[in-house]
Motif scaffolding. Structure first.
Motif, PDB file in Angstrom:
ATOM      1  N   SER A  50       0.803  -1.230   0.000  1.00  5.56           N
ATOM      2  CA  SER A  50       0.000   0.000   0.000  1.00  5.56           C
ATOM      3  C   SER A  50       0.831   1.274   0.000  1.00  5.56           C
ATOM      4  O   SER A  50       0.286   2.360  -0.078  1.00  5.56           O
ATOM      5  N   HIS A  51       2.150   1.161   0.091  1.00  6.00           N
ATOM      6  CA  HIS A  51       2.993   2.360   0.156  1.00  6.00           C
ATOM      7  C   HIS A  51       4.032   2.367  -0.957  1.00  6.00           C
ATOM      8  O   HIS A  51       5.141   2.839  -0.762  1.00  6.00           O
ATOM      9  N   ASN A  52       3.662   1.860  -2.120  1.00  8.11           N
ATOM     10  CA  ASN A  52       4.616   1.720  -3.217  1.00  8.11           C
ATOM     11  C   ASN A  52       4.710   2.944  -4.112  1.00  8.11           C
ATOM     12  O   ASN A  52       5.377   2.903  -5.134  1.00  8.11           O
ATOM     13  N   ALA A  54       4.899   7.433  -4.255  1.00  5.85           N
ATOM     14  CA  ALA A  54       5.069   8.719  -3.571  1.00  5.85           C
ATOM     15  C   ALA A  54       5.120   9.807  -4.631  1.00  5.85           C
ATOM     16  O   ALA A  54       5.431   9.543  -5.800  1.00  5.85           O
ATOM     17  N   ALA A 114       7.912  -0.056   0.174  1.00  6.08           N
ATOM     18  CA  ALA A 114       7.460   1.311   0.452  1.00  6.08           C
ATOM     19  C   ALA A 114       8.509   2.296  -0.035  1.00  6.08           C
ATOM     20  O   ALA A 114       9.710   2.021  -0.008  1.00  6.08           O
ATOM     21  N   ALA A 116       9.408   6.729  -0.115  1.00  6.25           N
ATOM     22  CA  ALA A 116       9.108   8.085   0.350  1.00  6.25           C
ATOM     23  C   ALA A 116      10.125   9.014  -0.289  1.00  6.25           C
ATOM     24  O   ALA A 116      11.235   8.595  -0.647  1.00  6.25           O
ATOM     25  N   GLY A 183       6.370  -0.071   5.704  1.00 10.81           N
ATOM     26  CA  GLY A 183       6.021   1.329   5.649  1.00 10.81           C
ATOM     27  C   GLY A 183       7.234   2.184   5.933  1.00 10.81           C
ATOM     28  O   GLY A 183       8.191   1.740   6.568  1.00 10.81           O
TER      29      GLY A 183
END
Length: 197
Positions: A50-52, A54, A114, A116, A183
């Motif tokens: 779910s955090h792939n 940015a 993930a 960021a 995450g």
């Protein structure tokens, strides 16, 4: 799926492996796509977390996941230009989705979970790596807290700076019960926070 509704696509159709990532950017009212594209070319590429994805303040899009050979890395600038198995990928798309401005592999037998990005467009990625297969340019043996046994899973955290160079890469955990980092968050002081199990 081979019938994704593409718009202004960088890659208009599904690659030959039948497994690609897609990136779709919607307008602010969610009424239409700004662009929608497949990503991965003829590699087997997937995300699944779910955090792939940015986005930075300039609307560049950053995606991480896992890909096999054939992912469209950027020639001459990639940290790792090839993959012999299943590697992390990190890709940066320009604001219109018309070009990959940067793409690289990281590691071997590794999963990108993930991503960021900070205000300076430094990119941070976390995920898992099995045994000693992390970044071929920065082997697991250089990380003092890494368990290099092939039966263990380690969490990794890496930074690719704005110029596309590997700024740091480390791993931690390791053991039969450990799982990948899932995450990632950054704060205004440049600290990196990773979470997993």
């Amino acid at each position: 799926s081979n019938d994704l509704k593409t718009k202004n696509p960088l890659q208009p159709s599904l690659g030959t492996t039948g497994d690609n990532v897609f990136v779709t950017v919607l307008n602010s009212s969610l009424s239409t796509a700004v662009y929608s594209t497949y990503l991965g070319a003829n590699s087997t590429a997937y995300t699944g977390m779910s955090h792939n994805i940015a986005v930075d303040t300039s609307k560049n899009v950053y995606v991480t996941g896992t890909a096999g050979p054939g992912f469209p890395v950027t020639s001459g600038t990639a940290v790792q230009a090839s993959c012999g198995g299943s590697c992390v990928f990190v890709a940066k798309l320009n604001p219109t989705g018309s070009a990959i401005t940067y793409a690289t592999y990281l590691g071997t037998t590794a999963v990108g979970a993930a991503v960021a990005v900070d205000a300076s467009q430094n990119v941070f990625v976390t995920g898992s790596v099995e045994g000693g297969g992390f970044n071929e340019l920065n082997p697991v043996s250089t990380f003092p807290s890494c368990n290099a046994s092939l039966s263990t899973v380690n969490t990794f955290v890496s930074e690719i700076n704005a110029s596309g160079a590997l700024a740091f890469s480390t791993c931690f955990g390791g053991g039969a019960g450990s799982r990948n980092g899932q995450g990632l968050a950054l704060d205004s002081s440049g600290n990196v926070y990773a979470v997993g199990s």
